[in-house]
Design an enzyme around this catalytic site. Structure first.
Site, mmCIF file in Angstrom:
data_model
loop_
_atom_site.group_PDB
_atom_site.id
_atom_site.type_symbol
_atom_site.label_atom_id
_atom_site.label_comp_id
_atom_site.label_asym_id
_atom_site.label_seq_id
_atom_site.Cartn_x
_atom_site.Cartn_y
_atom_site.Cartn_z
ATOM 1 N N ASP A 23 0.806 -1.219 0.000
ATOM 2 C CA ASP A 23 0.000 0.000 0.000
ATOM 3 C C ASP A 23 0.839 1.269 0.000
ATOM 4 O OD1 ASP A 23 -2.296 -1.672 0.230
ATOM 5 O OD2 ASP A 23 -1.802 -1.895 2.345
ATOM 6 N N LYS A 26 2.052 1.983 -5.257
ATOM 7 C CA LYS A 26 2.691 1.306 -6.401
ATOM 8 C C LYS A 26 1.891 1.534 -7.683
ATOM 9 C CE LYS A 26 3.604 -2.673 -4.497
ATOM 10 N NZ LYS A 26 2.390 -3.208 -4.044
ATOM 11 N N GLY A 51 -4.760 -4.904 -3.923
ATOM 12 C CA GLY A 51 -5.859 -4.077 -4.401
ATOM 13 C C GLY A 51 -5.324 -2.750 -4.858
ATOM 14 N N HIS A 52 -5.754 -2.305 -6.021
ATOM 15 C CA HIS A 52 -5.359 -0.967 -6.452
ATOM 16 C C HIS A 52 -6.538 -0.266 -7.104
ATOM 17 C CE1 HIS A 52 -3.755 -4.119 -9.157
ATOM 18 N NE2 HIS A 52 -4.453 -3.478 -10.059
ATOM 19 N N GLN A 256 1.956 -6.476 -2.735
ATOM 20 C CA GLN A 256 2.309 -6.479 -1.316
ATOM 21 C C GLN A 256 3.647 -5.761 -1.084
ATOM 22 O OE1 GLN A 256 0.953 -9.740 -2.506
ATOM 23 N NE2 GLN A 256 -0.957 -8.808 -1.876
ATOM 24 N N THR A 365 -8.746 -3.784 -0.550
ATOM 25 C CA THR A 365 -9.347 -5.109 -0.655
ATOM 26 C C THR A 365 -10.385 -5.363 0.431
ATOM 27 O OG1 THR A 365 -7.402 -5.967 -1.745
ATOM 28 C CG2 THR A 365 -8.803 -7.589 -0.673
ATOM 29 N N ARG A 368 -10.402 -2.267 5.554
ATOM 30 C CA ARG A 368 -9.924 -2.109 6.928
ATOM 31 C C ARG A 368 -9.094 -0.827 7.068
ATOM 32 N NH1 ARG A 368 -6.911 -7.794 8.087
ATOM 33 N NH2 ARG A 368 -6.285 -7.516 5.929
ATOM 34 N N LYS A 395 3.661 9.678 -1.451
ATOM 35 C CA LYS A 395 2.651 10.237 -0.543
ATOM 36 C C LYS A 395 3.195 11.319 0.392
ATOM 37 C CE LYS A 395 -1.116 7.904 0.196
ATOM 38 N NZ LYS A 395 -2.192 6.960 0.505
ATOM 39 N N GLY A 492 1.679 13.494 -5.057
ATOM 40 C CA GLY A 492 0.228 13.581 -5.241
ATOM 41 C C GLY A 492 -0.249 12.415 -6.075
HETATM 42 P P1 IMP Z 1 -2.961 -12.873 3.042
HETATM 43 O O1 IMP Z 1 -2.000 -12.397 1.995
HETATM 44 O O2 IMP Z 1 -4.391 -12.600 2.704
HETATM 45 O O3 IMP Z 1 -2.707 -14.286 3.437
HETATM 46 O O4 IMP Z 1 -2.689 -11.998 4.354
HETATM 47 C C1 IMP Z 1 -1.489 -12.088 5.098
HETATM 48 C C2 IMP Z 1 -1.075 -10.734 5.613
HETATM 49 O O5 IMP Z 1 -0.672 -9.923 4.532
HETATM 50 C C3 IMP Z 1 -2.181 -9.961 6.331
HETATM 51 O O6 IMP Z 1 -1.596 -9.197 7.367
HETATM 52 C C4 IMP Z 1 -2.695 -9.026 5.263
HETATM 53 O O7 IMP Z 1 -3.295 -7.869 5.791
HETATM 54 C C5 IMP Z 1 -1.411 -8.705 4.541
HETATM 55 N N1 IMP Z 1 -1.630 -8.316 3.142
HETATM 56 C C6 IMP Z 1 -1.895 -9.126 2.094
HETATM 57 N N2 IMP Z 1 -2.009 -8.420 0.957
HETATM 58 C C7 IMP Z 1 -1.798 -7.133 1.282
HETATM 59 C C8 IMP Z 1 -1.750 -5.922 0.522
HETATM 60 O O8 IMP Z 1 -1.912 -5.884 -0.700
HETATM 61 N N3 IMP Z 1 -1.494 -4.784 1.235
HETATM 62 C C9 IMP Z 1 -1.277 -4.793 2.567
HETATM 63 N N4 IMP Z 1 -1.293 -5.902 3.308
HETATM 64 C C10 IMP Z 1 -1.554 -7.064 2.674
HETATM 65 MG MG MG Z 2 -2.957 -2.117 -2.106
#
Ligand code: IMP
Ligand code: MG
Length: 501
Positions: A23, A26, A51-52, A256, A365, A368, A395, A492
């Site tokens: 996050d 990217k 997620g983007h 990630q 995604t 949260r 940022k 930005g």
């Molecule tokens: P999983 O990838 O769903 O198994 O989650 C494992 C950990 O990675 C959790 O703490 C998620 O919140 C974190 N995580 C997975 N994908 C992302 C992402 O794209 N951004 C931030 N955290 C992520």
């Molecule tokens: Mg993301």
């Protein structure tokens, strides 16, 4: 020559990865290089846990699988999902549907025949395991990512190519599910049944009261999905390898972040793939030696984390972790509740809340709230061991109104004596580069340096020399204390809000 041309002189394969917990913005950087430079944009790790946000016809859409370069279909540009991606056909079809509705082209999309398939039993295992774990949960995104990679290494995985061979698919699916059923029999049947009603599991259509899974229903649905993208399935390894040989511009899009790497991250609170440049290259059929330049993104001067696990510089510490772990906390709820306060609040927790609201730090995604903390240089020093020392700061504009900025330059270790190989770490030890384990990090107390903020709007600035001197001092400090180059920064959301050094 403009900044981008200078940076990419003699570069044919460029990787964009993240040096934190994901996050970091990217998507914007990938979009920039996709628009101006790349012939091929390839993802190689993660899945729908990423997620983007992509803006189409003025409207924001959240994509999980489709690469951030999707909007660029001109001049034969190709967007692809490589072999290392956890491929969920349901989500992929949903994303195709959005593109179709918006009138966007997607005939430039390719899917690796070797990518492993996210199947309903992966989603069930992921969710049941988290419920079971209670307080010890990882805080996963519930997208079946962990169980998918387990299947892969456990040799019970199925790939996209199985979908092209109905009989193989049916046979292997039965074998893979049989193992999972034995595993799920020890769980509370009511919990399993409840999970199977989830919308990601098609509201219960796969549930069978005795056998747990209705295999025929799964086969049926998955064979329907594949009709939507049959023509996109190919040997993407060959496509990427051939592009490298012919010196095309290949852009590798990470997912990630390094601190979530199953190999190099803050274990065990990590994802199940390797988001480092090594993992990314492997996930598209290349070796990292074929990557000419890796740019590691760093959100600054703050950072975020979603899910459980130690976060040494978290503003508001446990109070913040608990607050962000509460499923009732949404963006709207925070905006309603926190009306007084600011990014300069003397209360750390409140300061974190305002930075979150200012920076729009809510999971793409899962929705949260992301936990907010100060920029952590020890963890950054760890990340660049694997991703190299060219970094991008993003940022920065979120801190436009900040009077004082804290940056963690080292930790004081306060736990029991810890043997790190032959190195003995005793209480009081100053840690410059941490052991990336949750157990170790939990005993690390940040040592901060304090910097004067720039307290002005930096939007519209086009070059480094015009940046406020306080910000330039902070950038110099980050560079010198991590021994990195910072060839560009982002100030930005817009593509133009990017400054090359
Ligand atoms: P999983 O990838 O769903 O198994 O989650 C494992 C950990 O990675 C959790 O703490 C998620 O919140 C974190 N995580 C997975 N994908 C992302 C992402 O794209 N951004 C931030 N955290 C992520
Ligand atoms: Mg993301």
């Amino acid at each position: 020559m403009n900044g981008l041309d200078m940076l990419l002189r003699d570069v044919f394969t460029l990787a964009i990865v993240c040096n934190q917990w994901g996050d970091t913005g990217k998507g914007k950087i990938v979009d920039l290089f996709a628009a101006e430079w790349a012939d091929i944009i390839a993802r190689g790790t993660g899945g729908a846990n990423a997620g983007h946000t992509i803006v189409i016809n003025g409207e924001e859409f959240i994509f999980h699988l489709i690469p951030s370069g999707i909007l660029h279909d001109g001049a034969g540009k190709i967007n692809l999902l490589g072999r290392g991606v956890a491929f969920d056909p349901r989500i992929f079809c949903e994303e195709l549907e959005i593109l179709r509705k918006e009138g966007m082209a997607y005939n430039h999309l390719r899917v690796s025949k070797d990518a492993h398939l996210v199947l309903p039993h992966h989603l069930v295992l992921d969710r049941v395991k988290e419920i079971d774990a209670g307080k010890l949960k990882i805080g996963t995104t519930g997208r079946g990512i962990g169980p998918l990679y387990v299947s892969h290494y456990d040799r019970t995985g199925l790939t996209v190519n199985h979908l092209l061979n109905k009989d193989f698919f049916a046979k292997e699916l039965k074998r893979s599910i049989a193992r999972t059923v034995r595993q799920l029999r020890i769980d509370d049947p009511e919990v399993v049944k409840g999970v199977m009603q989830h919308e990601h599991l098609e509201d219960g259509i796969y549930y069978h009261p005795e056998k747990i899974f209705d295999v025929d229903a799964i086969i049926d649905k998955y064979l329907k999905y594949v009709k939507e993208f049959r023509d996109m399935i190919c040997d993407t390894d060959r496509l990427v390898q051939s592009a490298v040989i012919h010196k095309k511009n290949v852009l590798l899009e990470g997912a990630q972040g390094l601190l979530l790497s199953v190999d190099y991250g803050a274990y065990p609170y990590v994802t199940s793939s390797d988001p480092s440049v090594n993992g990314l290259a492997k996930g598209v059929g290349l070796s990292e030696r074929e990557v000419d330049l890796t740019l590691g993104i760093v959100k600054a001067p703050y950072m975020t984390r979603v899910g459980e696990g130690t976060f040494p510089t978290e503003m508001g510490g446990d109070e913040s972790a608990k607050w962000c772990g509460n499923t009732k906390v949404t963006r709207a709820a925070e905006e309603k509740r926190f009306t007084t306060g600011s990014v300069n609040s003397k209360n750390d927790f409140i300061q974190g809340v305002f930075i979150r609201m200012f920076g729009g730090e809510y999971g793409a995604t899962t929705g949260r709230p992301r936990r907010i903390g100060c920029l952590d240089l020890p963890l950054l020093r760890h990340a660049i061991k694997y991703n190299g020392n060219n970094i991008i700061l993003t940022k920065l504009d979120v801190f436009n109104e900040c009077e004082e900025i804290r940056i963690c330059e080292a930790y004081e270790y306060v736990g029991p004596t810890y043997n790190n190989g032959q190195e003995i770490i005793s209480p009081g030890h100053r840690v410059e580069v941490p052991v990336p384990s949750n157990e170790f990090l939990k005993y690390c107390i940040p040592i901060y340096t304090r910097h004067k903020g720039w307290e002005s709007d930096i939007s519209g600035i086009k070059n480094f020399q015009e940046l406020p001197q306080e910000l330039r001092a902070i950038i110099r400090y980050i560079k010198s204390s991590t021994v990195t180059n910072i060839p560009l920064i982002s100030i930005g959301r817009d593509r133009n809000d990017t400054i090359f050094d």
